[in-house]
Design a protein around this motif. Structure first.
Motif, PDB file in Angstrom:
ATOM      1  N   PHE A 141       0.839  -1.220   0.000  1.00  0.00           N
ATOM      2  CA  PHE A 141       0.000   0.000   0.000  1.00  0.00           C
ATOM      3  C   PHE A 141       0.870   1.265   0.000  1.00  0.00           C
ATOM      4  O   PHE A 141       0.526   2.270  -0.623  1.00  0.00           O
ATOM      5  N   ARG A 142       1.999   1.199   0.714  1.00  0.00           N
ATOM      6  CA  ARG A 142       2.899   2.357   0.745  1.00  0.00           C
ATOM      7  C   ARG A 142       3.464   2.594  -0.640  1.00  0.00           C
ATOM      8  O   ARG A 142       3.588   3.740  -1.080  1.00  0.00           O
ATOM      9  N   GLU A 143       3.775   1.493  -1.338  1.00  0.00           N
ATOM     10  CA  GLU A 143       4.320   1.659  -2.694  1.00  0.00           C
ATOM     11  C   GLU A 143       3.249   2.121  -3.677  1.00  0.00           C
ATOM     12  O   GLU A 143       3.508   2.908  -4.576  1.00  0.00           O
ATOM     13  N   GLN A 144       2.020   1.634  -3.485  1.00  0.00           N
ATOM     14  CA  GLN A 144       0.927   2.020  -4.390  1.00  0.00           C
ATOM     15  C   GLN A 144       0.557   3.501  -4.240  1.00  0.00           C
ATOM     16  O   GLN A 144       0.202   4.162  -5.206  1.00  0.00           O
ATOM     17  N   THR A 145       0.627   4.012  -3.006  1.00  0.00           N
ATOM     18  CA  THR A 145       0.265   5.418  -2.786  1.00  0.00           C
ATOM     19  C   THR A 145       1.475   6.330  -2.881  1.00  0.00           C
ATOM     20  O   THR A 145       1.328   7.545  -3.007  1.00  0.00           O
ATOM     21  N   GLY A 146       2.681   5.747  -2.770  1.00  0.00           N
ATOM     22  CA  GLY A 146       3.892   6.546  -2.752  1.00  0.00           C
ATOM     23  C   GLY A 146       3.978   7.366  -1.476  1.00  0.00           C
ATOM     24  O   GLY A 146       4.597   8.434  -1.432  1.00  0.00           O
ATOM     25  N   CYS A 147       3.361   6.867  -0.427  1.00  0.00           N
ATOM     26  CA  CYS A 147       3.231   7.668   0.792  1.00  0.00           C
ATOM     27  C   CYS A 147       3.118   6.744   1.996  1.00  0.00           C
ATOM     28  O   CYS A 147       2.494   5.682   1.921  1.00  0.00           O
ATOM     29  N   SER A 148       3.782   7.068   3.104  1.00  0.00           N
ATOM     30  CA  SER A 148       3.699   6.179   4.269  1.00  0.00           C
ATOM     31  C   SER A 148       2.684   6.682   5.291  1.00  0.00           C
ATOM     32  O   SER A 148       2.153   5.905   6.064  1.00  0.00           O
ATOM     33  N   ALA A 149       2.421   7.986   5.289  1.00  0.00           N
ATOM     34  CA  ALA A 149       1.433   8.521   6.240  1.00  0.00           C
ATOM     35  C   ALA A 149       0.893   9.840   5.724  1.00  0.00           C
ATOM     36  O   ALA A 149       1.601  10.580   5.041  1.00  0.00           O
ATOM     37  N   GLU A 150      -0.364  10.109   6.033  1.00  0.00           N
ATOM     38  CA  GLU A 150      -0.921  11.417   5.661  1.00  0.00           C
ATOM     39  C   GLU A 150      -2.052  11.791   6.625  1.00  0.00           C
ATOM     40  O   GLU A 150      -2.680  10.926   7.239  1.00  0.00           O
ATOM     41  N   ALA A 151      -2.282  13.103   6.758  1.00  0.00           N
ATOM     42  CA  ALA A 151      -3.389  13.589   7.581  1.00  0.00           C
ATOM     43  C   ALA A 151      -4.587  13.771   6.645  1.00  0.00           C
ATOM     44  O   ALA A 151      -4.437  14.259   5.534  1.00  0.00           O
ATOM     45  N   VAL A 152      -5.762  13.305   7.119  1.00  0.00           N
ATOM     46  CA  VAL A 152      -6.940  13.377   6.260  1.00  0.00           C
ATOM     47  C   VAL A 152      -8.084  14.061   7.013  1.00  0.00           C
ATOM     48  O   VAL A 152      -8.375  13.736   8.155  1.00  0.00           O
ATOM     49  N   GLU A 153      -8.706  14.991   6.340  1.00  0.00           N
ATOM     50  CA  GLU A 153      -9.866  15.705   6.875  1.00  0.00           C
ATOM     51  C   GLU A 153     -11.066  15.135   6.136  1.00  0.00           C
ATOM     52  O   GLU A 153     -11.082  15.124   4.903  1.00  0.00           O
ATOM     53  N   TRP A 154     -12.031  14.568   6.839  1.00  0.00           N
ATOM     54  CA  TRP A 154     -13.179  13.988   6.133  1.00  0.00           C
ATOM     55  C   TRP A 154     -14.415  14.017   7.027  1.00  0.00           C
ATOM     56  O   TRP A 154     -14.316  14.257   8.236  1.00  0.00           O
ATOM     57  N   PRO A 155     -15.597  13.743   6.457  1.00  0.00           N
ATOM     58  CA  PRO A 155     -16.833  13.867   7.230  1.00  0.00           C
ATOM     59  C   PRO A 155     -17.046  12.749   8.240  1.00  0.00           C
ATOM     60  O   PRO A 155     -17.968  12.821   9.060  1.00  0.00           O
ATOM     61  N   GLY A 156     -16.243  11.684   8.189  1.00  0.00           N
ATOM     62  CA  GLY A 156     -16.418  10.577   9.137  1.00  0.00           C
ATOM     63  C   GLY A 156     -17.110   9.384   8.496  1.00  0.00           C
ATOM     64  O   GLY A 156     -17.693   9.503   7.408  1.00  0.00           O
ATOM     65  N   GLY A 157     -17.014   8.235   9.181  1.00  0.00           N
ATOM     66  CA  GLY A 157     -17.605   7.008   8.637  1.00  0.00           C
ATOM     67  C   GLY A 157     -16.799   5.802   9.101  1.00  0.00           C
ATOM     68  O   GLY A 157     -16.097   5.868  10.109  1.00  0.00           O
ATOM     69  N   THR A 158     -16.906   4.708   8.364  1.00  0.00           N
ATOM     70  CA  THR A 158     -16.209   3.473   8.755  1.00  0.00           C
ATOM     71  C   THR A 158     -14.802   3.426   8.139  1.00  0.00           C
ATOM     72  O   THR A 158     -14.482   4.189   7.225  1.00  0.00           O
ATOM     73  N   ALA A 159     -14.009   2.475   8.631  1.00  0.00           N
ATOM     74  CA  ALA A 159     -12.664   2.283   8.089  1.00  0.00           C
ATOM     75  C   ALA A 159     -12.737   1.919   6.608  1.00  0.00           C
ATOM     76  O   ALA A 159     -11.924   2.379   5.803  1.00  0.00           O
ATOM     77  N   ALA A 160     -13.732   1.123   6.244  1.00  0.00           N
ATOM     78  CA  ALA A 160     -13.880   0.717   4.844  1.00  0.00           C
ATOM     79  C   ALA A 160     -14.178   1.934   3.964  1.00  0.00           C
ATOM     80  O   ALA A 160     -13.637   2.069   2.859  1.00  0.00           O
TER      81      ALA A 160
END
Lengths: 152, 79, 152, 79
Positions: free
Chosen positions: D11-30
């Motif tokens: 997943f890190r290779e697919q996104t090219g990123c190991s961590a990011e901060a996300v602002e979103w309306p909320g919901g499930t992990a899926a």
């Protein structure tokens, strides 16, 4: 020699090395140790009598059966003979295989069969000074047909 | 016919003997064991006992031949 | 620590000693080795990425489950991290117990669960120069629900 | 709400990123994973992927809270 009898301590590391194989991803090892008690009695040491001519022949047969039945790559079994102290390795089984399922099954098959088919007897020497030939746990019950339900 | 009988572990202690030559009319390994049990008062049959003939595991029902070496194994307890 | 992650070679003899116990008659050991091939490709070396905080917590949980479920006396598991060469031990499980049945069952439970529940990933470096993250064998099939049928 | 997302291995290779901060309306992990897959073209859902929240294994159906650290684990392959 896939099955052998030893009157000196078993070298577990050497046995493990003997089944190592770069095509194998799994090794399963069983060691039987001398426990400090059995059926309520405190054990001081233990003596194994082995009738080698039949034990070796039948031991090799058990290993061949395991290799054929489960398709494992390498298997060996070493059983001690003579006087053993607490904590010593009485029997060792090593099985290597490409995958682990077969290695577990073959290892268990070998020790189960070894315990019921090989002419090996143990005499326990208790702290009380008494010594006694040990029957397998379940044989005490009269009429128990051996080999149907392998057990410790 | 003549056979040689060997006793191991508990059986050796029960008979007080590790090997003996036996002259008998012939029959199965089980019959020979019964005859030896009649001779040696201490020798008792065990359900889990095993028998080998000429260093090969055998059935209690196998018929013995002249000159056979018959091994009586009390219940085994390896491992 | 019943479950641990190591970035240096696993000392199998020391681990075996750590579960030794005079009240135990049985030891079952599983070793996972780096094989020289996987799905038709020649493997040169292998790299494990481990997310330690969750791996250790979940690993300890698996061992607790095995001890409770099978009633074994002692169990431990060590998993490697980083770059490994052919033939090295990638994972080790040691279980000791008064009798062997439970030791076999618990050892198998621990390795089966470890393979499906711990955040550990392997990247294989092939002789061809290519390297690839390895999915478990059966996951390639779309929709495979993990954990139902543990496998190598 | 704000969550922190971490990617491992594939997943890190697919996104090219190991961590990011996300602002979103909320919901499930899926749901969070779906949103991240929409953002990172390379990130693909896998049936055997796992999720952890605040270093505890979690269900894909668990509802996230503000400040959670969400760990996306591609199919594991220990041993």
């Amino acid at each position: 020699m896939k099955f052998s009898v030893s009157d000196t301590p078993i070298d577990v590391a050497a046995a493990r090395q003997a089944v190592a194989d770069r095509s194998c991803g799994a090794l399963v090892v069983f060691e039987g140790w001398i426990r400090d008690h059995n059926e309520g009695q405190e054990v001081e040491r233990l003596e194994y009598e082995v009738y080698r001519p039949v034990a070796v022949k039948e031991g090799e047969r058990i290993i061949d059966e395991a290799v054929e039945r489960f398709g494992v790559s390498n298997a060996l079994c070493i059983h001690r003979e003579g006087l053993l102290e607490l904590g010593e390795v009485a029997v060792l089984v090593c099985v290597s295989s490409p995958h682990r399922g077969e290695a577990f099954d073959a290892c268990r098959y070998i020790i189960d069969q070894a315990k019921t088919r090989l002419p090996i007897w143990k005499k326990e020497h208790y702290v009380s000074g008494v010594s006694e030939w040990v029957n397998c746990e379940h044989c005490a019950a009269a009429g128990h047909a051996h080999g149907e339900t392998p057990h410790d | 016919m003549k056979v040689r009988v060997r006793y191991f572990a508990l059986f050796r202690e029960q008979t007080g003997c590790s090997a003996e030559a036996v002259e008998w009319p012939g029959g199965t390994a089980a019959e020979l064991f019964q005859q030896m049990a009649a001779k040696h008062a201490g020798l008792t049959a065990e359900a889990a006992a095993l028998v080998a003939v000429n260093d090969e595991m055998a059935s209690w029902e196998s018929t013995l031949s002249d000159g056979d070496e018959v091994l009586f194994f009390p219940p085994v307890a390896g491992g």
